[in-house]
Design a protein around this motif. Sequence first.
Motif, short mmCIF file in Angstrom:
data_model
loop_
_atom_site.label_atom_id
_atom_site.label_comp_id
_atom_site.label_asym_id
_atom_site.label_seq_id
_atom_site.Cartn_x
_atom_site.Cartn_y
_atom_site.Cartn_z
N GLU A 58 -20.87 -20.89 -11.50
CA GLU A 58 -22.07 -22.09 -11.40
C GLU A 58 -21.35 -23.35 -11.14
O GLU A 58 -22.06 -23.99 -10.48
CB GLU A 58 -22.97 -21.65 -12.44
CG GLU A 58 -24.24 -22.36 -12.19
CD GLU A 58 -25.01 -21.92 -11.01
OE1 GLU A 58 -26.12 -22.39 -10.30
OE2 GLU A 58 -25.02 -20.58 -10.65
N LEU A 59 -20.55 -23.79 -11.96
CA LEU A 59 -20.21 -25.13 -11.97
C LEU A 59 -19.39 -25.39 -10.89
O LEU A 59 -19.69 -26.53 -10.10
CB LEU A 59 -19.40 -25.33 -13.44
CG LEU A 59 -20.02 -25.60 -14.70
CD1 LEU A 59 -19.12 -25.64 -15.83
CD2 LEU A 59 -20.92 -26.42 -14.89
N GLN A 62 -19.61 -23.70 -7.89
CA GLN A 62 -20.34 -24.07 -6.66
C GLN A 62 -21.22 -25.21 -6.58
O GLN A 62 -21.78 -25.39 -5.59
CB GLN A 62 -21.41 -22.72 -6.75
CG GLN A 62 -20.48 -21.33 -6.59
CD GLN A 62 -21.25 -20.18 -6.32
OE1 GLN A 62 -22.45 -20.11 -6.94
NE2 GLN A 62 -21.00 -19.39 -5.58
N LYS A 63 -21.55 -25.95 -7.93
CA LYS A 63 -22.06 -27.13 -7.87
C LYS A 63 -21.14 -28.27 -7.49
O LYS A 63 -21.57 -29.30 -7.95
CB LYS A 63 -22.79 -27.43 -9.19
CG LYS A 63 -23.97 -26.48 -9.50
CD LYS A 63 -24.94 -26.38 -8.41
CE LYS A 63 -26.05 -25.41 -8.88
NZ LYS A 63 -27.20 -25.35 -7.68
N ARG A 64 -19.84 -27.94 -7.16
CA ARG A 64 -18.83 -28.90 -6.82
C ARG A 64 -18.45 -29.67 -8.33
O ARG A 64 -18.02 -30.73 -8.05
CB ARG A 64 -19.22 -30.12 -5.87
CG ARG A 64 -19.61 -29.36 -4.33
CD ARG A 64 -20.11 -30.46 -3.60
NE ARG A 64 -20.16 -29.80 -2.20
CZ ARG A 64 -21.34 -29.09 -1.87
NH1 ARG A 64 -22.15 -29.25 -2.61
NH2 ARG A 64 -21.36 -28.72 -0.55
N VAL A 65 -18.30 -29.18 -9.24
CA VAL A 65 -17.77 -29.70 -10.34
C VAL A 65 -16.22 -29.49 -10.20
O VAL A 65 -15.93 -28.48 -10.08
CB VAL A 65 -18.31 -29.08 -11.66
CG1 VAL A 65 -17.43 -29.54 -13.19
CG2 VAL A 65 -19.82 -29.27 -12.08
N LYS A 109 -16.02 -24.48 -4.23
CA LYS A 109 -17.10 -24.68 -3.16
C LYS A 109 -16.40 -25.60 -2.02
O LYS A 109 -16.32 -25.48 -0.81
CB LYS A 109 -18.57 -24.69 -3.22
CG LYS A 109 -19.20 -24.91 -2.10
CD LYS A 109 -20.82 -25.05 -2.53
CE LYS A 109 -21.67 -25.00 -1.49
NZ LYS A 109 -22.01 -23.32 -0.85
N SER A 110 -15.95 -26.82 -2.58
CA SER A 110 -15.50 -27.87 -1.88
C SER A 110 -14.26 -27.39 -1.18
O SER A 110 -13.82 -27.41 0.12
CB SER A 110 -15.04 -29.39 -2.56
OG SER A 110 -14.13 -28.77 -3.88
#
Length: 365
Positions: free
Chosen positions: A315-316, A318-321, A347-348
């Motif tokens: 989840e982190l 995918q939020k671009r952490v 994700k990035s």
Amino acid sequence: MLVIFRRHLKSCPHTSRRYRRCKCPIHVEGSLAGEKIRKALDLSNWEAAQELVRQWEADGGTNNHTEKVAITDAVEKFFIDAQARYLKESTIKKLSVLLRKQFIPYCQDKGLRCIHEITVDDLRAFRAAWKDGAISSQKKLERLRSFFRFCLISKWIKENPALGMSRPRISHPPTLPFTKEEMQAILCACEKYPDSNRKTGQANAKKLRALVLLLRYSGMRIGDVITFSEDRLKGDKLFLYTQKTGVPVYLPLPEFVLDSLRGIEKSSRKYYFWTGNGKITTRVGNFARSLSTLFSLAGVEGGHAHRFRDTFAVELLQKRVPLEQVAVLLGHSSIKITEKHYAPWVKSRQEQLEESVRKSWDSFT
């Protein structure tokens, strides 16, 4: 030239001096560097005796061989050192299963008494009897190598025979976090979780829900959650651990997770999920069985506690952490560990790959 031969015991039915398969003592006779030699080798393994004689011939004498140390003595000295290094109880337990319960009986069955008798072939035969999967076999091989590395440093052997064993081939399955639908089903199933009287929605169901939420939103392993204490909460922040640099790592928790913790009766004055008595592994096993029942109620297949940690990490990402920050929150000693398990979910990185592919199309348009 030196010749080895078997001197049979009275109880042995064999008489040939060259017979290899019994466990009678082996002797050597002949001459080496002008010295006449005729003595017992304190060995019963033929291959080990051959290896020792070859080493004598290479060294030009019998005074350069390694100290004879019994396998049982070597193992016990290894555990004394392990205790002095303050290894975790779980690590020592795994080493004990491998060395005390498996390795020593194997050596006794094969007539191996001293640590320098053991060859690569002996260890390969020992591994062939394992009934573990690839990952477990690799872990056991690492423990076996560490034991023989200890023996090598202690100068009981001239080389580490475990290094001659190849690692098993492992294909790591992809990390599978829980979907949002699965998480909702798991939390709803907490209301259906029965107690010993088959009543639902009772104190144990509320405690299980708090455990699930803490696993999901802290990213901690189940053993760390079981030993979670109230003094680790500073307002809405959870103290995770202190880095090697001395910097503490805190993680903010959602208010509904904190409310869930406040709404349960703690198992003791200090811990939410553990009385503080008994072994942690026993308590972990109890909660693991409770979670298994919970996953069945929720209709979630392949559920286990570590997937909550995977869900937290994915989840982190995918939020671009950044991967570096996720590694810190998970407590990994190296970012390479985080990358090994979670790189496909960055994700990035995936977006950069897709953009690179699209740019390659320009040459064809």
